[in-house]
Design a protein around this motif. Structure first.
Motif, short mmCIF file in Angstrom:
data_model
loop_
_atom_site.label_atom_id
_atom_site.label_comp_id
_atom_site.label_asym_id
_atom_site.label_seq_id
_atom_site.Cartn_x
_atom_site.Cartn_y
_atom_site.Cartn_z
N SER A 167 64.56 51.19 81.51
CA SER A 167 64.49 49.76 82.09
C SER A 167 63.66 49.94 83.44
CB SER A 167 65.93 49.35 82.67
OG SER A 167 65.96 48.18 83.35
N SER A 205 57.77 45.24 84.24
CA SER A 205 58.64 44.30 83.67
C SER A 205 58.41 44.21 82.29
CB SER A 205 58.74 43.07 84.45
OG SER A 205 57.53 42.29 84.17
N ALA A 223 69.40 44.80 75.91
CA ALA A 223 68.96 43.44 76.02
C ALA A 223 69.39 42.95 77.37
CB ALA A 223 69.88 42.70 74.94
N VAL A 224 70.57 43.51 78.03
CA VAL A 224 70.73 43.19 79.50
C VAL A 224 69.61 43.59 80.41
CG1 VAL A 224 72.39 43.46 81.34
CG2 VAL A 224 73.18 42.68 79.04
N GLN A 225 69.32 44.85 80.33
CA GLN A 225 68.21 45.61 81.08
C GLN A 225 66.84 44.68 80.90
OE1 GLN A 225 68.81 47.61 83.49
NE2 GLN A 225 70.85 47.73 83.29
N HIS A 269 65.62 37.84 85.51
CA HIS A 269 66.87 37.25 85.62
C HIS A 269 68.14 37.83 86.35
CE1 HIS A 269 65.66 34.27 82.47
NE2 HIS A 269 65.25 35.30 81.78
N ILE A 316 75.99 34.42 80.98
CA ILE A 316 75.80 34.38 79.63
C ILE A 316 76.84 35.38 79.06
CG2 ILE A 316 74.20 35.22 77.80
CD1 ILE A 316 73.34 32.68 79.09
N ALA A 333 62.77 41.02 82.80
CA ALA A 333 62.17 39.88 82.83
C ALA A 333 62.36 38.81 84.12
CB ALA A 333 62.58 39.06 81.42
N THR A 371 73.10 35.08 86.65
CA THR A 371 72.66 34.62 85.23
C THR A 371 73.41 35.47 84.04
OG1 THR A 371 70.91 33.45 86.38
CG2 THR A 371 70.93 33.61 83.79
N VAL A 372 72.94 36.79 84.05
CA VAL A 372 73.16 37.69 82.98
C VAL A 372 74.91 37.54 82.93
CG1 VAL A 372 73.27 40.09 82.45
CG2 VAL A 372 71.30 38.90 82.99
N ALA A 404 66.66 41.70 79.88
CA ALA A 404 66.60 40.27 80.85
C ALA A 404 66.51 40.49 82.43
CB ALA A 404 68.08 39.62 80.56
N ARG A 405 67.00 41.58 82.77
CA ARG A 405 66.58 42.08 84.14
C ARG A 405 65.21 42.21 84.57
NH1 ARG A 405 68.60 41.22 88.20
NH2 ARG A 405 68.54 43.10 89.20
#
Length: 199
Positions: free
Chosen positions: A143, A120, A62-64, A71, A79, A69, A75-76, A66-67
């Motif tokens: 990722s 992405s 999920a973190v990868q 972010h 959160i 996407a 920001t990560v 978000a990156r």
């Protein structure tokens, strides 16, 4: 709820209850055995271990995601309730958790492979569509990248959410081939396109 938490209390409770239900439902009779069987608690520990490992994998992906996407680590980190540096140190290894492709089929004389990168969540499917039409099909991913292999015919690719269990089974019945176990929240599929009709 802190300023950076995006889920409400009801959503948080729903996730916690879902994880607990998955752990307790992992083994037939596990929940009932806890009333009378000491060994049931060891099975509960093992099921909880698997649940924690899976939750950790989902968080990494999920973190990868978000990156991918767009972010920032700042920001990560907010959160997650940690600093940018802590988030990047824990989750920054791009290769960690990637779906390995293995050696080219047939060894050094096997089909050619190439990496599509940087990708992405918003452009990966367009890149796979273009590669597929040129005869490349997906064999590995992680990722920011997809690894594709050359073939002598065109391919089509798609992705669906991992939660789409019934849809996934229908797709496989329609000839879609799953690629790896998925990269949260996506599961990737490919299938060869029929030969173009000659006019």
């Amino acid at each position: 709820m802190t300023d950076e938490q995006l889920l409400g209390p009801e959503e948080t409770v729903r996730i916690r209850e879902g994880i607990a239900a998955a752990v307790l439902g992992a083994s037939d009779g596990l929940a009932d055995s806890l009333e009378h069987d000491a060994a049931g608690y060891l099975r509960l520990v093992d099921a909880s271990r698997v649940g924690a490992e899976e939750a950790g994998r989902i968080l990494r992906e999920a973190v990868q995601g978000a990156r991918a996407a767009g972010h920032s680590w700042d920001t990560v980190g907010r959160i997650l309730g940690v600093s940018r540096q802590a988030a990047q140190q824990r989750f920054g290894d791009k290769a960690k958790g990637a779906v390995p492709s293995g050696a080219a089929a047939g060894g050094p004389d096997g089909p050619e492979r190439r990496v599509l990168s940087p990708l992405s969540a918003f452009n990966e499917m367009a890149a796979l569509t273009a590669a597929g039409l040129e005869g490349w099909h997906l064999v590995g991913y992680g990722s920011f990248f997809h690894e594709v292999e050359a073939s002598d015919h065109p391919w089509e690719h798609c992705r669906v959410t991992l939660a789409a269990g019934g849809r996934n089974r229908r797709m496989e019945a329609e000839g879609w081939i799953p690629v790896g176990a998925g990269w949260f929240p996506w599961r990737y599929y490919k299938r060869p396109l029929p030969p173009a009709e000659e006019s």
